[in-house]
Enzyme design. Structure first.
Site, PDB file in Angstrom:
ATOM      1  N   ASP A 149      31.223 -31.056  -4.768  1.00 48.50           N
ATOM      2  CA  ASP A 149      32.171 -32.092  -4.346  1.00 48.50           C
ATOM      3  C   ASP A 149      31.575 -32.941  -3.218  1.00 48.50           C
ATOM      4  O   ASP A 149      31.242 -32.422  -2.145  1.00 48.50           O
ATOM      5  CB  ASP A 149      33.457 -31.384  -3.885  1.00 48.50           C
ATOM      6  N   GLY A 198      33.980 -40.390  -9.693  1.00 49.18           N
ATOM      7  CA  GLY A 198      33.566 -41.463 -10.607  1.00 49.18           C
ATOM      8  C   GLY A 198      32.719 -42.545  -9.947  1.00 49.18           C
ATOM      9  O   GLY A 198      32.373 -43.540 -10.589  1.00 49.18           O
ATOM     10  N   ASP A 219      41.604 -37.666  -7.179  1.00 49.88           N
ATOM     11  CA  ASP A 219      42.367 -36.464  -7.555  1.00 49.88           C
ATOM     12  C   ASP A 219      43.620 -36.778  -8.367  1.00 49.88           C
ATOM     13  O   ASP A 219      44.339 -37.730  -8.086  1.00 49.88           O
ATOM     14  CB  ASP A 219      42.806 -35.713  -6.294  1.00 49.88           C
TER      15      ASP A 219
END
Ligand code: GAL
Length: 397
Positions: A149, A198, A219
């Site tokens: 992440d 993205g 999210d």
């Protein structure tokens, strides 16, 4: 002679395949990954005991046997990094290797989470500067999946290259490539899940950095508005997905209470049309029958997991009434009629508009019953925010 060399080249490539990163990755996610994640329901409130309970529920509910095999621990497991650089779990996770063994003993796979920045989004230590060491440790725990992440790496991008988007994308891509190499170096097949919302059109470079799946958006949250805006935004991205590498519109919200049953059926249908990873995000130990009927709809799961691995796309739309199609192995096709308005309305499937030649035999994948023969078009009532999902086959000659 030419043919001989061609055959020899193909043969030696095939022999090399197990050592080749791409081939290895393709074997990892030949169809979209399925499993469960701690994040959407439990957020940071997680522990060894909770993970074991959810793993047990994956088995007793029949979900494991329906294909949900990854048990993914998201953010919230981390403790501190010691002077030797070893990242320790917090006290809710006394023994990660033992937890991994437990998950494996149930016929499941073990997923873990970190990021390329110094800190996770929640401020816990992440892998910046310790990528190889962390990758090795995850492998030693028996990890089969890593979600990586971006989080605080964004600050590094900003401070190193300021507002230069191209350069900052290059830094981000290099950070994912680094962890990919470090995962490969462990020798353990670890599915690589990219999470950077993205940015930089990740679908264009995700496969090059070993990504088996990549988030296409920020999210998800447990509302029809957020879920549908993320899902329908994948229109036009079908060319970028395929066996080994998938667009990921995020963890499922089915069973979390914020959507009606029709909205949840839309959610699950849309994810299946998108060939999206099906990572459940609810409390598996307290599922209603309705939630089970959705997550365990084997006919819809079969569309998601279709071996051809072609992502579906929007075929046509009349305002908020959208018809999507997805080619399936063996010449079948999945079609979904999505009604994005609040009230029920009638929608028409036009076979020519989804590229289907001749008549079709259709089956309704939510009613679990045959629709019969369709010639030209099929009109059906679709509930508000709901979906009708069909599987088309060619009529027997
Ligand atoms: C976000 C990520 C979520 C979840 C969360 C954990 O950045 O998009 O899916 O992983 O961090 O803090």
């Amino acid at each position: 002679m030419k043919k001989f060399w061609l055959a020899a080249a193909i043969f030696s490539l095939a022999a090399l395949a197990p050592q080749c990163g791409l081939a290895q990755k393709q074997m990892l996610a030949a169809t979209p990954p399925m499993g469960w994640s701690t994040w959407n329901h439990f957020h940071h409130d997680i522990s060894d005991a909770l993970i074991r309970k959810q793993a047990d529920a994956l088995v007793s509910s029949g979900m494991r046997d329906a294909g949900y095999v990854y048990v993914n621990i998201d953010g919230g497991w981390e403790g501190y990094r010691d002077a030797a650089g070893v990242l320790h779990p917090n006290s809710n996770f006394p023994d990660m290797k033992a937890l991994g063994d437990y998950i494996h003993s149930k016929g499941l796979k073990f997923g873990i989470y970190t990021g390329p920045g110094p800190r996770t989004c929640a401020g816990a230590p992440a892998s910046y500067g310790y990528e190889a060491q962390d990758a090795k440790m995850f492998a030693s725990w028996g990890a089969d999946f890593l979600k990586y992440d971006l989080c605080s790496f964004r600050e590094i991008m900003k401070s190193e290259v300021g507002g230069d988007l191209e350069k900052s994308d290059a830094l981000m891509i290099a950070a994912y490539q680094k962890m990919h190499q470090d995962l490969l170096a462990t020798g353990r097949p670890i599915l690589f899940s990219l999470c950077q919302y993205g940015w930089g059109e990740v679908w264009k470079w995700g496969p090059e950095v070993g990504g088996n799946m990549w988030r296409t958006s920020g999210d998800i949250s447990d509302s029809y508005e957020r879920m549908s805006s993320i899902g329908f935004r994948e229109a036009g991205l079908s060319a970028f997905a395929g066996p080994g590498h998938w667009n990921d519109p995020d963890i499922l919200e089915v069973g979390n209470g914020g959507m009606s049953a029709d909205e949840e059926r839309t959610h699950f249908s849309l994810w299946a049309m998108l060939a999206a990873p099906l990572i459940a995000g609810n409390d598996l130990s307290a599922m209603s029958q309705e939630t089970k009927n959705i997550l365990l709809n084997k006919e819809v799961i079969a569309v998601d997991q279709d071996p051809l691995g072609r992502q579906g796309d929007r075929a046509y739309a009349e305002g908020p009434l959208e018809v999507w199609s997805r080619p399936l192995a063996g010449g079948d096709m999945a079609v979904a009629l999505f009604n994005r308005i609040e009230g029920a309305t009638r929608m028409t499937l036009r076979l020519d508009a989804v590229g289907w030649n001749g008549a079709a035999v259709a089956r309704d994948l939510w009613m679990h019953e045959p629709v019969g023969r369709i010639a030209g078009s099929y009109t059906v009532a679709v509930p508000g925010h709901g979906a009708v999902m069909l599987r088309l086959s060619h009529p027997a000659p």
